[in-house]
Design a protein around this motif. Structure first.
Motif, mmCIF file in Angstrom:
data_model
loop_
_atom_site.group_PDB
_atom_site.id
_atom_site.type_symbol
_atom_site.label_atom_id
_atom_site.label_comp_id
_atom_site.label_asym_id
_atom_site.label_seq_id
_atom_site.Cartn_x
_atom_site.Cartn_y
_atom_site.Cartn_z
ATOM 1 N N GLU A 232 -12.029 5.397 1.965
ATOM 2 C CA GLU A 232 -10.895 5.072 1.097
ATOM 3 C C GLU A 232 -11.275 5.319 -0.359
ATOM 4 O O GLU A 232 -12.285 4.800 -0.847
ATOM 5 C CB GLU A 232 -10.491 3.613 1.292
ATOM 6 C CG GLU A 232 -9.316 3.181 0.423
ATOM 7 C CD GLU A 232 -8.974 1.720 0.625
ATOM 8 O OE1 GLU A 232 -8.476 1.103 -0.344
ATOM 9 O OE2 GLU A 232 -9.216 1.194 1.731
ATOM 10 N N ARG B 136 -13.969 3.439 -2.483
ATOM 11 C CA ARG B 136 -13.729 1.998 -2.503
ATOM 12 C C ARG B 136 -14.199 1.334 -1.207
ATOM 13 O O ARG B 136 -14.660 0.193 -1.219
ATOM 14 C CB ARG B 136 -12.240 1.730 -2.731
ATOM 15 C CG ARG B 136 -11.906 0.247 -2.806
ATOM 16 C CD ARG B 136 -10.584 0.014 -3.508
ATOM 17 N NE ARG B 136 -9.482 0.746 -2.903
ATOM 18 C CZ ARG B 136 -8.239 0.768 -3.407
ATOM 19 N NH1 ARG B 136 -7.987 0.133 -4.538
ATOM 20 N NH2 ARG B 136 -7.280 1.451 -2.815
ATOM 21 N N LEU C 149 0.817 -1.211 0.000
ATOM 22 C CA LEU C 149 0.000 0.000 0.000
ATOM 23 C C LEU C 149 0.850 1.260 0.000
ATOM 24 O O LEU C 149 0.375 2.336 -0.357
ATOM 25 C CB LEU C 149 -0.931 -0.005 1.215
ATOM 26 C CG LEU C 149 -1.982 -1.131 1.236
ATOM 27 C CD1 LEU C 149 -2.778 -1.098 2.523
ATOM 28 C CD2 LEU C 149 -2.908 -1.020 0.033
ATOM 29 N N GLU D 150 -9.904 5.221 -4.349
ATOM 30 C CA GLU D 150 -8.865 4.762 -5.282
ATOM 31 C C GLU D 150 -8.488 5.909 -6.204
ATOM 32 O O GLU D 150 -9.349 6.605 -6.754
ATOM 33 C CB GLU D 150 -9.385 3.588 -6.087
ATOM 34 C CG GLU D 150 -8.338 2.944 -6.977
ATOM 35 C CD GLU D 150 -8.849 1.703 -7.662
ATOM 36 O OE1 GLU D 150 -8.040 1.021 -8.323
ATOM 37 O OE2 GLU D 150 -10.059 1.405 -7.547
ATOM 38 N N MET D 151 -7.183 6.117 -6.381
ATOM 39 C CA MET D 151 -6.690 7.221 -7.209
ATOM 40 C C MET D 151 -5.791 6.677 -8.320
ATOM 41 O O MET D 151 -5.131 5.646 -8.146
ATOM 42 C CB MET D 151 -5.886 8.205 -6.349
ATOM 43 C CG MET D 151 -6.660 8.790 -5.173
ATOM 44 S SD MET D 151 -8.051 9.828 -5.670
ATOM 45 C CE MET D 151 -7.180 11.211 -6.410
ATOM 46 N N THR E 272 -1.416 5.598 -5.084
ATOM 47 C CA THR E 272 -2.636 5.147 -5.757
ATOM 48 C C THR E 272 -3.880 5.194 -4.883
ATOM 49 O O THR E 272 -4.900 4.625 -5.233
ATOM 50 C CB THR E 272 -2.454 3.707 -6.267
ATOM 51 O OG1 THR E 272 -2.141 2.855 -5.149
ATOM 52 C CG2 THR E 272 -1.344 3.626 -7.301
ATOM 53 N N TRP E 273 -3.812 5.850 -3.733
ATOM 54 C CA TRP E 273 -4.986 5.919 -2.869
ATOM 55 C C TRP E 273 -4.945 7.137 -1.960
ATOM 56 O O TRP E 273 -3.879 7.695 -1.688
ATOM 57 C CB TRP E 273 -5.131 4.650 -2.024
ATOM 58 C CG TRP E 273 -3.917 4.308 -1.192
ATOM 59 C CD1 TRP E 273 -2.928 3.441 -1.518
ATOM 60 C CD2 TRP E 273 -3.572 4.838 0.108
ATOM 61 N NE1 TRP E 273 -1.973 3.390 -0.520
ATOM 62 C CE2 TRP E 273 -2.350 4.233 0.490
ATOM 63 C CE3 TRP E 273 -4.156 5.751 0.968
ATOM 64 C CZ2 TRP E 273 -1.722 4.520 1.702
ATOM 65 C CZ3 TRP E 273 -3.537 6.039 2.180
ATOM 66 C CH2 TRP E 273 -2.325 5.428 2.528
ATOM 67 N N THR E 274 -6.135 7.530 -1.506
ATOM 68 C CA THR E 274 -6.288 8.556 -0.479
ATOM 69 C C THR E 274 -7.336 8.076 0.517
ATOM 70 O O THR E 274 -8.371 7.522 0.123
ATOM 71 C CB THR E 274 -6.736 9.901 -1.075
ATOM 72 O OG1 THR E 274 -5.708 10.406 -1.921
ATOM 73 C CG2 THR E 274 -7.009 10.935 0.018
#
Length: 304
Positions: A268, A248, A179, A270-271, A213-215
């Protein structure tokens, strides 16, 4: 606790030897004895044991062999549980005032758990004890069924509570899930976004955590309304315009937030893969709603 050591084939031999053993026992306890268990609270029949004289407890239904426990195990030469019987051989005498508990559990039926008290009495010994339980009445079956239903409902409730808990995490799990890459992670607090949000659901604190790839947006949500609120889904909409998209995952510190209580809620998102200078930069409006969308928390100007 003594573990079962009674091999399956041994119980047949045990039954064959019962008559001879009963004749060899002292005269005061040679005759088989019958005990009927009623299931009343505190019921603990006394059994009289004598050193080196086997005591055979014959049961009318199968028991859980691994459930057999006897106190003072060091004072016994043998404790052999079978599917429908237990053999005890005392090594050290028991005094008339001593009481050692023998416990076991039937596979089914009532009473399910049984306690016998083992003691000693000069000139008296139980060599064969036939144990039975009364036939179940309709009312007894109804009571047992009701108790079983209550246990099942309690277990179902406990399972739902476990499902509502967020999954356990650890640094190792984060590393294995990849992650966070070599670029690391960024954390930022959104004071302005949370300062003036109208409605019954108020975010006392807002912060964002971002990686390539996430926030994840974490809100400390206070429920000032009269009803509990259970966050179930969320969506984010670009402030510059565009279609909203679902988050997500939505995790809450508890399944529902009661009135007057504040609970952390994590969303969460997804980016697409991006460089570090783009983390937590793009303004969005965040909506977190209950399952049917009738109560939502809307927070403008959070940055993904």
């Amino acid at each position: 606790m003594l573990r079962p050591s009674f091999p399956p084939f041994a119980f047949a031999s045990l039954l064959v030897g019962l008559a001879a053993t009963a004749q060899a026992a002292p005269a005061g306890g040679a005759a088989p004895r019958s005990v009927v268990l009623t299931g009343k609270a505190g019921e603990s029949p006394l059994l009289y044991l004598s050193p080196d004289v086997p005591t055979f407890i014959l049961l009318d239904a199968p028991i859980l062999r691994e459930s057999v426990e006897v106190e003072g195990s060091a004072r016994f030469a043998r404790v052999d549980p079978g599917d429908e019987g237990i053999m005890l051989v005392l090594a050290v005498p028991l005094g008339p005032k001593e009481r050692l508990a023998l416990r076991f559990t039937y596979r089914e039926g009532f009473p399910s758990s049984v306690v016998f008290l083992l003691t000693g009495q000069p000139g008296e010994v139980d060599t064969v004890v036939k144990v039975s339980r009364p036939q179940q009445t309709v009312e007894a079956c109804r009571v047992e069924l009701s108790a079983t239903r209550e246990r099942c409902e309690a277990q179902a409730k406990e399972l739902e509570e476990l499902k509502a808990r967020p999954p356990a995490v650890s640094p190792a799990a984060v590393a294995l899930a990849r992650l966070v890459d070599v670029k690391g992670m960024k954390v930022q607090t959104f004071r302005e976004a949370c300062r003036e949000v109208p409605g019954e659901l108020h975010p006392a604190q807002c912060r964002g955590l971002a990686a390539s790839t996430w926030t994840v947006l974490v809100l400390e949500v206070s429920n000032t309304g009269p009803e509990p609120w259970a966050p179930a889904w969320a969506e984010v909409t670009p402030a510059a315009g565009g279609e909203p998209r679902r988050a997500r995952a939505v995790l809450s510190g508890q399944a529902a937030i009661p009135p007057g209580v504040a609970v952390s809620v994590a969303v969460e998102v997804e980016m697409p893969a991006r460089q570090q200078n783009a983390w937590l930069q793009e303004p969005h409006t965040l909506r977190v709603c209950n399952a049917d969308g009738s109560r939502c928390l809307s927070v403008p100007q959070v940055k993904l």
